[in-house]
Design an enzyme around this catalytic site. Structure first.
Site, mmCIF file in Angstrom:
data_model
loop_
_atom_site.group_PDB
_atom_site.id
_atom_site.type_symbol
_atom_site.label_atom_id
_atom_site.label_comp_id
_atom_site.label_asym_id
_atom_site.label_seq_id
_atom_site.Cartn_x
_atom_site.Cartn_y
_atom_site.Cartn_z
ATOM 1 N N GLU A 1 -9.255 1.839 -1.819
ATOM 2 C CA GLU A 1 -9.982 1.451 -0.607
ATOM 3 C C GLU A 1 -10.773 2.606 -0.003
ATOM 4 O O GLU A 1 -10.319 3.735 0.017
ATOM 5 C CB GLU A 1 -8.965 0.954 0.421
ATOM 6 C CG GLU A 1 -9.524 0.649 1.773
ATOM 7 C CD GLU A 1 -8.447 0.275 2.762
ATOM 8 O OE1 GLU A 1 -7.332 -0.069 2.325
ATOM 9 O OE2 GLU A 1 -8.703 0.360 3.967
ATOM 10 N N TRP B 1 -12.388 11.481 8.873
ATOM 11 C CA TRP B 1 -10.929 11.352 9.102
ATOM 12 C C TRP B 1 -10.367 10.239 8.264
ATOM 13 O O TRP B 1 -10.964 9.217 8.032
ATOM 14 C CB TRP B 1 -10.620 11.064 10.572
ATOM 15 C CG TRP B 1 -9.185 10.664 10.697
ATOM 16 C CD1 TRP B 1 -8.085 11.456 10.451
ATOM 17 C CD2 TRP B 1 -8.694 9.364 11.017
ATOM 18 N NE1 TRP B 1 -6.940 10.739 10.627
ATOM 19 C CE2 TRP B 1 -7.260 9.464 10.967
ATOM 20 C CE3 TRP B 1 -9.280 8.150 11.333
ATOM 21 C CZ2 TRP B 1 -6.425 8.350 11.237
ATOM 22 C CZ3 TRP B 1 -8.465 7.051 11.600
ATOM 23 C CH2 TRP B 1 -7.059 7.185 11.566
ATOM 24 N N TYR C 1 -3.774 11.376 5.961
ATOM 25 C CA TYR C 1 -3.998 10.031 6.487
ATOM 26 C C TYR C 1 -2.874 9.093 6.055
ATOM 27 O O TYR C 1 -2.424 9.136 4.904
ATOM 28 C CB TYR C 1 -5.358 9.463 6.012
ATOM 29 C CG TYR C 1 -5.342 7.979 6.188
ATOM 30 C CD1 TYR C 1 -5.096 7.132 5.116
ATOM 31 C CD2 TYR C 1 -5.385 7.448 7.479
ATOM 32 C CE1 TYR C 1 -4.972 5.773 5.312
ATOM 33 C CE2 TYR C 1 -5.255 6.093 7.675
ATOM 34 C CZ TYR C 1 -5.040 5.257 6.605
ATOM 35 O OH TYR C 1 -4.880 3.934 6.798
ATOM 36 N N ASP D 1 -5.486 3.812 0.016
ATOM 37 C CA ASP D 1 -6.637 3.977 0.903
ATOM 38 C C ASP D 1 -7.097 5.438 0.876
ATOM 39 O O ASP D 1 -6.332 6.326 1.242
ATOM 40 C CB ASP D 1 -6.206 3.582 2.331
ATOM 41 C CG ASP D 1 -7.383 3.457 3.288
ATOM 42 O OD1 ASP D 1 -7.192 2.889 4.368
ATOM 43 O OD2 ASP D 1 -8.495 3.907 2.928
ATOM 44 N N ARG E 1 -13.491 -5.517 3.135
ATOM 45 C CA ARG E 1 -12.505 -5.094 4.129
ATOM 46 C C ARG E 1 -12.915 -5.481 5.553
ATOM 47 O O ARG E 1 -12.076 -5.510 6.445
ATOM 48 C CB ARG E 1 -12.337 -3.576 4.072
ATOM 49 C CG ARG E 1 -11.650 -3.071 2.848
ATOM 50 C CD ARG E 1 -10.158 -3.348 2.876
ATOM 51 N NE ARG E 1 -9.441 -2.541 3.832
ATOM 52 C CZ ARG E 1 -8.388 -2.953 4.527
ATOM 53 N NH1 ARG E 1 -7.929 -4.190 4.361
ATOM 54 N NH2 ARG E 1 -7.779 -2.166 5.376
ATOM 55 N N GLU F 1 -4.324 -7.541 4.804
ATOM 56 C CA GLU F 1 -3.498 -6.415 5.280
ATOM 57 C C GLU F 1 -2.637 -6.896 6.442
ATOM 58 O O GLU F 1 -3.100 -7.663 7.295
ATOM 59 C CB GLU F 1 -4.393 -5.271 5.739
ATOM 60 C CG GLU F 1 -3.637 -4.065 6.258
ATOM 61 C CD GLU F 1 -4.569 -2.921 6.607
ATOM 62 O OE1 GLU F 1 -5.782 -3.107 6.604
ATOM 63 O OE2 GLU F 1 -4.061 -1.818 6.881
ATOM 64 N N GLU G 1 -13.993 -1.586 6.304
ATOM 65 C CA GLU G 1 -13.321 -1.898 7.576
ATOM 66 C C GLU G 1 -14.124 -1.340 8.752
ATOM 67 O O GLU G 1 -13.928 -1.794 9.884
ATOM 68 C CB GLU G 1 -11.902 -1.366 7.596
ATOM 69 C CG GLU G 1 -11.786 0.130 7.613
ATOM 70 C CD GLU G 1 -10.347 0.588 7.526
ATOM 71 O OE1 GLU G 1 -9.609 0.113 6.647
ATOM 72 O OE2 GLU G 1 -9.955 1.414 8.358
ATOM 73 N N ARG H 1 0.857 -1.180 0.000
ATOM 74 C CA ARG H 1 0.000 0.000 0.000
ATOM 75 C C ARG H 1 0.896 1.235 0.000
ATOM 76 O O ARG H 1 1.919 1.246 0.701
ATOM 77 C CB ARG H 1 -0.880 -0.005 1.255
ATOM 78 C CG ARG H 1 -1.922 1.105 1.260
ATOM 79 C CD ARG H 1 -2.750 1.142 2.520
ATOM 80 N NE ARG H 1 -2.168 2.038 3.505
ATOM 81 C CZ ARG H 1 -2.865 2.511 4.543
ATOM 82 N NH1 ARG H 1 -4.134 2.130 4.732
ATOM 83 N NH2 ARG H 1 -2.297 3.340 5.407
ATOM 84 N N HIS I 1 -9.644 6.455 2.589
ATOM 85 C CA HIS I 1 -10.108 6.640 3.977
ATOM 86 C C HIS I 1 -11.396 7.435 4.069
ATOM 87 O O HIS I 1 -11.522 8.359 4.875
ATOM 88 C CB HIS I 1 -8.999 7.305 4.795
ATOM 89 C CG HIS I 1 -8.841 6.684 6.153
ATOM 90 N ND1 HIS I 1 -9.214 7.302 7.305
ATOM 91 C CD2 HIS I 1 -8.372 5.478 6.521
ATOM 92 C CE1 HIS I 1 -8.967 6.528 8.339
ATOM 93 N NE2 HIS I 1 -8.454 5.410 7.902
#
Ligand code: CS2
Ligand code: MG
Length: 401
Positions: free
Chosen positions: A235, A401, A159, A209, A282, A338, A261, A147, A211
């Site tokens: 992601e 975030w 992030y 990602d 995820r 991951e 996630e 990643r 995020h």
């Protein structure tokens, strides 16, 4: 066999973890991970005040019935606190069953479908050059997937890019406030991946990602602009409580999408999976209620050619890492796992059989999950509340975030 006791341990070897230990009348115990980053004590109370009294006296082999007892039996359903507590119980019961039958958990899930589990680490840097250097370091260590996250010109922080050696988003004290600019991020990220690809070539899987920070059309724009660099996945492009927003993203890009996630039940995925709006799941065994529920999620996903891509950040304990490796070794529609290494002190508190070799991991062949919990050592790392950061746009608007 009967459950005679259960205890919850909260410790902080490098970061906070919540661990459930279930004891039986045959001397066999099982352990499960109940860590919820930034809200750990809520899971502790849910387990201690409500679940554990209902566990005592039960047969730990009745994993399916016990799962439904704590899912349906609570009346109030879903949510990260509830499902992390259910996951901790479930992982511990699978651990007990494997130990009692003297076999590694992957054998209880159908046996090996592959020799090893492909994993990816987090490479990052303040600049594109530093990020490329970090990607190359992992490639040199044998990873076949990496990643990549980079600092963004004009933003003080972003992030996935740590100031220090290790990346740990949860910080002690009150939540840190970060500043964000989607415009700066969108203008910069295609340049990052053009240069990373130029530097490392086409054979390494690259992941990124977002995020949860883009709107669907912004995600469509980024996915399309990244197509020449053929990412393994993009992601959490957009907050996915609104599952149908992925219809718009899918219209604009063939870049594979991973999400979830922060999800905690199959119901968070039903539109995304059945309309093939995503490519990877995820949601982790810890967030998604344990091995028992993730078996059903993976089975649904397999019908729609969606694969697993479990979250594996360092705020999921080595117990979840072990459970994920057993699951991923057995499930047919495996995608990738991951693997953010844990701090050394965490590995000491959670000794484990799993190991990394040339880009792949293996759970080991010890009975159960192949991970243990050193209570005495854990007690030397007392819990301290830590919060995940919050994020604001440059004009001060509170953002994802
Ligand atoms: C991230 C995580 O690993 C990832 O993909 O999204 O680092 C996430 O920020 C943390 O797990 C939050 O606790
Ligand atoms: Mg993520």
């Amino acid at each position: 066999m009967k459950i005679t006791d259960a205890k919850v341990f909260v410790c902080s070897p490098g970061r906070n973890f919540v661990t459930l230990k279930i004891y039986t009348d045959e001397g066999i115990y099982g352990i499960g991970d109940g860590t919820l980053n930034g809200r750990e004590k809520s899971v502790v109370s849910y387990l201690e005040d409500y679940c554990i009294p209902c566990l005592l006296g039960r047969d730990p082999f009745q994993i399916e019935d016990i799962w439904h007892y704590f899912y349906k039996g609570a009346y109030w359903r879903r949510g990260p606190v509830t499902m992390s507590a259910v996951a901790a119980i479930d992982m511990a019961l699978w651990d007990i069953k494997g130990k009692a039958l003297k076999t590694p958990v992957y054998n209880l899930l159908g046996g090996k479908s592959r020799q090893g589990v492909m994993v990816y680490p987090h490479a990052y840097g303040e600049t594109i050059e530093a990020t490329i250097e970090n990607v190359q370091k992992y490639v040199d260590e044998g990873y076949v997937a990496v990643r990549a996250q980079s600092g963004i010109p004009g933003l003080k922080s972003t992030y996935g890019v740590a100031k220090g050696k290790t990346y740990e988003p949860a910080q002690r004290g009150m939540p840190t406030e970060y500043e964000w600019s989607t415009e700066k991020y969108l203008n910069f990220t295609p340049k990052l991946f053009q240069k990373v690809r130029d530097a490392i070539g086409d054979d390494i899987h690259l992941l990124h990602d977002c995020h949860h920070r883009l709107t669907p059309i912004e995600a469509g724009r980024l996915g399309k602009e990244l197509e020449p660099y053929h990412l393994f996945w993009l992601e959490d492009t957009t907050p996915a409580e609104l599952q149908e927003s992925f219809r718009l993203i899918r219209k604009h890009t063939t870049t594979p999408l991973a999400v979830g996630e922060v999800f905690n039940t199959v119901y968070d995925y039903t539109t995304l999976i059945t309309e093939q709006l995503i490519d990877y799941i995820r949601m982790s065994i810890l967030r998604g209620g344990g091995i028992t529920s993730m078996q059903k999620v993976a089975a649904l996903a397999s019908i729609y050619q969606v694969r697993t891509g479990f979250h594996g950040a360092s705020d999921l304990s080595p117990i979840t890492m072990a459970a994920a490796l057993h699951f991923n070794l057995a499930v047919n529609n495996f995608g990738i796992q991951e693997y953010m290494k844990h701090p050394a002190e965490a590995n000491d508190v959670f000794p484990h059989a799993y190991a990394f070799e040339k880009g792949y991991m293996y759970p080991g062949d010890e009975p159960g999950l192949g991970v243990d919990f050193n209570e005495e050592l854990a007690a030397t790392y007392p819990y301290q509340r830590a919060y995940l950061p919050v994020n604001r746009k440059e004009d001060g608007t509170l953002f994802d975030w």
